[in-house]
Design a protein around this motif. Sequence first.
Motif, PDB file in Angstrom:
ATOM      1  N   GLU A 173      51.554  42.813  45.514  1.00 29.87           N
ATOM      2  CA  GLU A 173      50.178  42.354  45.335  1.00 29.87           C
ATOM      3  C   GLU A 173      49.297  43.541  44.975  1.00 29.87           C
ATOM      4  O   GLU A 173      49.541  44.656  45.400  1.00 29.87           O
ATOM      5  CB  GLU A 173      49.693  41.708  46.640  1.00 29.87           C
ATOM      6  CG  GLU A 173      48.400  40.972  46.526  1.00 29.87           C
ATOM      7  CD  GLU A 173      47.196  41.867  46.753  1.00 29.87           C
ATOM      8  OE1 GLU A 173      46.156  41.588  46.122  1.00 29.87           O
ATOM      9  OE2 GLU A 173      47.282  42.826  47.515  1.00 29.87           O
ATOM     10  N   GLY A 174      48.284  43.301  44.162  1.00 25.35           N
ATOM     11  CA  GLY A 174      47.365  44.363  43.770  1.00 25.35           C
ATOM     12  C   GLY A 174      47.881  45.180  42.608  1.00 25.35           C
ATOM     13  O   GLY A 174      47.614  46.373  42.501  1.00 25.35           O
ATOM     14  N   LEU A 175      48.603  44.523  41.720  1.00 25.46           N
ATOM     15  CA  LEU A 175      49.205  45.221  40.590  1.00 25.46           C
ATOM     16  C   LEU A 175      48.163  45.955  39.759  1.00 25.46           C
ATOM     17  O   LEU A 175      48.376  47.094  39.336  1.00 25.46           O
ATOM     18  CB  LEU A 175      49.994  44.232  39.728  1.00 25.46           C
ATOM     19  CG  LEU A 175      50.762  44.797  38.558  1.00 25.46           C
ATOM     20  CD1 LEU A 175      51.711  45.904  39.004  1.00 25.46           C
ATOM     21  CD2 LEU A 175      51.528  43.696  37.849  1.00 25.46           C
ATOM     22  N   GLU A 176      47.014  45.343  39.535  1.00 29.72           N
ATOM     23  CA  GLU A 176      45.989  45.975  38.713  1.00 29.72           C
ATOM     24  C   GLU A 176      45.491  47.281  39.340  1.00 29.72           C
ATOM     25  O   GLU A 176      45.200  48.244  38.626  1.00 29.72           O
ATOM     26  CB  GLU A 176      44.829  45.015  38.429  1.00 29.72           C
ATOM     27  CG  GLU A 176      43.932  44.711  39.606  1.00 29.72           C
ATOM     28  CD  GLU A 176      44.534  43.832  40.687  1.00 29.72           C
ATOM     29  OE1 GLU A 176      43.963  43.821  41.792  1.00 29.72           O
ATOM     30  OE2 GLU A 176      45.565  43.162  40.450  1.00 29.72           O
ATOM     31  N   ALA A 177      45.419  47.342  40.666  1.00 27.92           N
ATOM     32  CA  ALA A 177      44.997  48.573  41.341  1.00 27.92           C
ATOM     33  C   ALA A 177      46.064  49.662  41.212  1.00 27.92           C
ATOM     34  O   ALA A 177      45.735  50.842  41.036  1.00 27.92           O
ATOM     35  CB  ALA A 177      44.697  48.293  42.814  1.00 27.92           C
ATOM     36  N   ALA A 178      47.325  49.282  41.295  1.00 34.54           N
ATOM     37  CA  ALA A 178      48.414  50.249  41.131  1.00 34.54           C
ATOM     38  C   ALA A 178      48.429  50.798  39.703  1.00 34.54           C
ATOM     39  O   ALA A 178      48.655  51.994  39.492  1.00 34.54           O
ATOM     40  CB  ALA A 178      49.747  49.594  41.476  1.00 34.54           C
ATOM     41  N   ILE A 179      48.170  49.937  38.740  1.00 32.94           N
ATOM     42  CA  ILE A 179      48.137  50.379  37.336  1.00 32.94           C
ATOM     43  C   ILE A 179      46.969  51.338  37.124  1.00 32.94           C
ATOM     44  O   ILE A 179      47.083  52.296  36.355  1.00 32.94           O
ATOM     45  CB  ILE A 179      48.076  49.169  36.382  1.00 32.94           C
ATOM     46  CG1 ILE A 179      49.377  48.370  36.477  1.00 32.94           C
ATOM     47  CG2 ILE A 179      47.807  49.611  34.942  1.00 32.94           C
ATOM     48  CD1 ILE A 179      49.336  47.014  35.812  1.00 32.94           C
ATOM     49  N   ARG A 180      45.884  51.119  37.800  1.00 29.88           N
ATOM     50  CA  ARG A 180      44.732  52.027  37.687  1.00 29.88           C
ATOM     51  C   ARG A 180      45.137  53.437  38.144  1.00 29.88           C
ATOM     52  O   ARG A 180      44.749  54.429  37.542  1.00 29.88           O
ATOM     53  CB  ARG A 180      43.546  51.538  38.509  1.00 29.88           C
ATOM     54  CG  ARG A 180      42.330  52.457  38.399  1.00 29.88           C
ATOM     55  CD  ARG A 180      41.195  52.003  39.296  1.00 29.88           C
ATOM     56  NE  ARG A 180      40.444  50.912  38.751  1.00 29.88           N
ATOM     57  CZ  ARG A 180      39.323  51.040  38.051  1.00 29.88           C
ATOM     58  NH1 ARG A 180      38.833  52.224  37.789  1.00 29.88           N
ATOM     59  NH2 ARG A 180      38.692  49.986  37.615  1.00 29.88           N
ATOM     60  N   ARG A 181      45.937  53.513  39.219  1.00 28.76           N
ATOM     61  CA  ARG A 181      46.372  54.816  39.725  1.00 28.76           C
ATOM     62  C   ARG A 181      47.394  55.479  38.802  1.00 28.76           C
ATOM     63  O   ARG A 181      47.423  56.699  38.686  1.00 28.76           O
ATOM     64  CB  ARG A 181      46.958  54.669  41.129  1.00 28.76           C
ATOM     65  CG  ARG A 181      45.904  54.385  42.186  1.00 28.76           C
ATOM     66  CD  ARG A 181      46.456  54.471  43.598  1.00 28.76           C
ATOM     67  NE  ARG A 181      47.553  53.568  43.865  1.00 28.76           N
ATOM     68  CZ  ARG A 181      47.437  52.292  44.230  1.00 28.76           C
ATOM     69  NH1 ARG A 181      46.240  51.758  44.351  1.00 28.76           N
ATOM     70  NH2 ARG A 181      48.494  51.559  44.476  1.00 28.76           N
ATOM     71  N   ILE A 182      48.256  54.658  38.171  1.00 27.13           N
ATOM     72  CA  ILE A 182      49.290  55.186  37.260  1.00 27.13           C
ATOM     73  C   ILE A 182      49.207  54.395  35.952  1.00 27.13           C
ATOM     74  O   ILE A 182      49.959  53.441  35.743  1.00 27.13           O
ATOM     75  CB  ILE A 182      50.698  55.056  37.872  1.00 27.13           C
ATOM     76  CG1 ILE A 182      50.751  55.706  39.243  1.00 27.13           C
ATOM     77  CG2 ILE A 182      51.736  55.674  36.937  1.00 27.13           C
ATOM     78  CD1 ILE A 182      52.047  55.471  39.992  1.00 27.13           C
ATOM     79  N   PRO A 183      48.305  54.751  35.045  1.00 23.78           N
ATOM     80  CA  PRO A 183      48.131  53.985  33.799  1.00 23.78           C
ATOM     81  C   PRO A 183      49.133  54.400  32.718  1.00 23.78           C
ATOM     82  O   PRO A 183      48.764  54.790  31.617  1.00 23.78           O
ATOM     83  CB  PRO A 183      46.687  54.305  33.406  1.00 23.78           C
ATOM     84  CG  PRO A 183      46.463  55.685  33.918  1.00 23.78           C
ATOM     85  CD  PRO A 183      47.279  55.784  35.178  1.00 23.78           C
ATOM     86  N   ASP A 184      50.411  54.297  33.036  1.00 19.74           N
ATOM     87  CA  ASP A 184      51.484  54.732  32.143  1.00 19.74           C
ATOM     88  C   ASP A 184      52.418  53.543  31.892  1.00 19.74           C
ATOM     89  O   ASP A 184      53.203  53.174  32.772  1.00 19.74           O
ATOM     90  CB  ASP A 184      52.238  55.898  32.782  1.00 19.74           C
ATOM     91  CG  ASP A 184      53.393  56.407  31.958  1.00 19.74           C
ATOM     92  OD1 ASP A 184      53.722  55.799  30.919  1.00 19.74           O
ATOM     93  OD2 ASP A 184      53.988  57.425  32.362  1.00 19.74           O
TER      94      ASP A 184
END
Length: 96
Positions: free
Chosen positions: A11-22
């Motif tokens: 859950e919170g995939l968009e927040a994880a992508i914000r931390r690692i935008p790769d």
Amino acid sequence: MNILERIVVMEGLEAAIRRIPDLTYWKRMFQMWHEWERQDSGRTVVWIGSDITQGVVPVEKEERLWRDVTGWCYQQLAQLCDRIDRVWCGLAERMK
């Protein structure tokens, strides 16, 4: 990887992508979990991500990058997933 659970919720995939935008990193991550899921018919990975766009393109470069990478990641997941549901205002819609 030694995970004992049969159902894993991300859950919170968009927040994880914000931390690692790769995108390359996320493609590898999605593939790894997809392979884990396929190793046993009782395994399920549930990915939960929020729509961060609402059709608005951010002014800031970093925000646009996050928006774009999040969209590309969701597209990658859509290709791997057997089922996709969208929940909007409490109403679920099966998309795949």
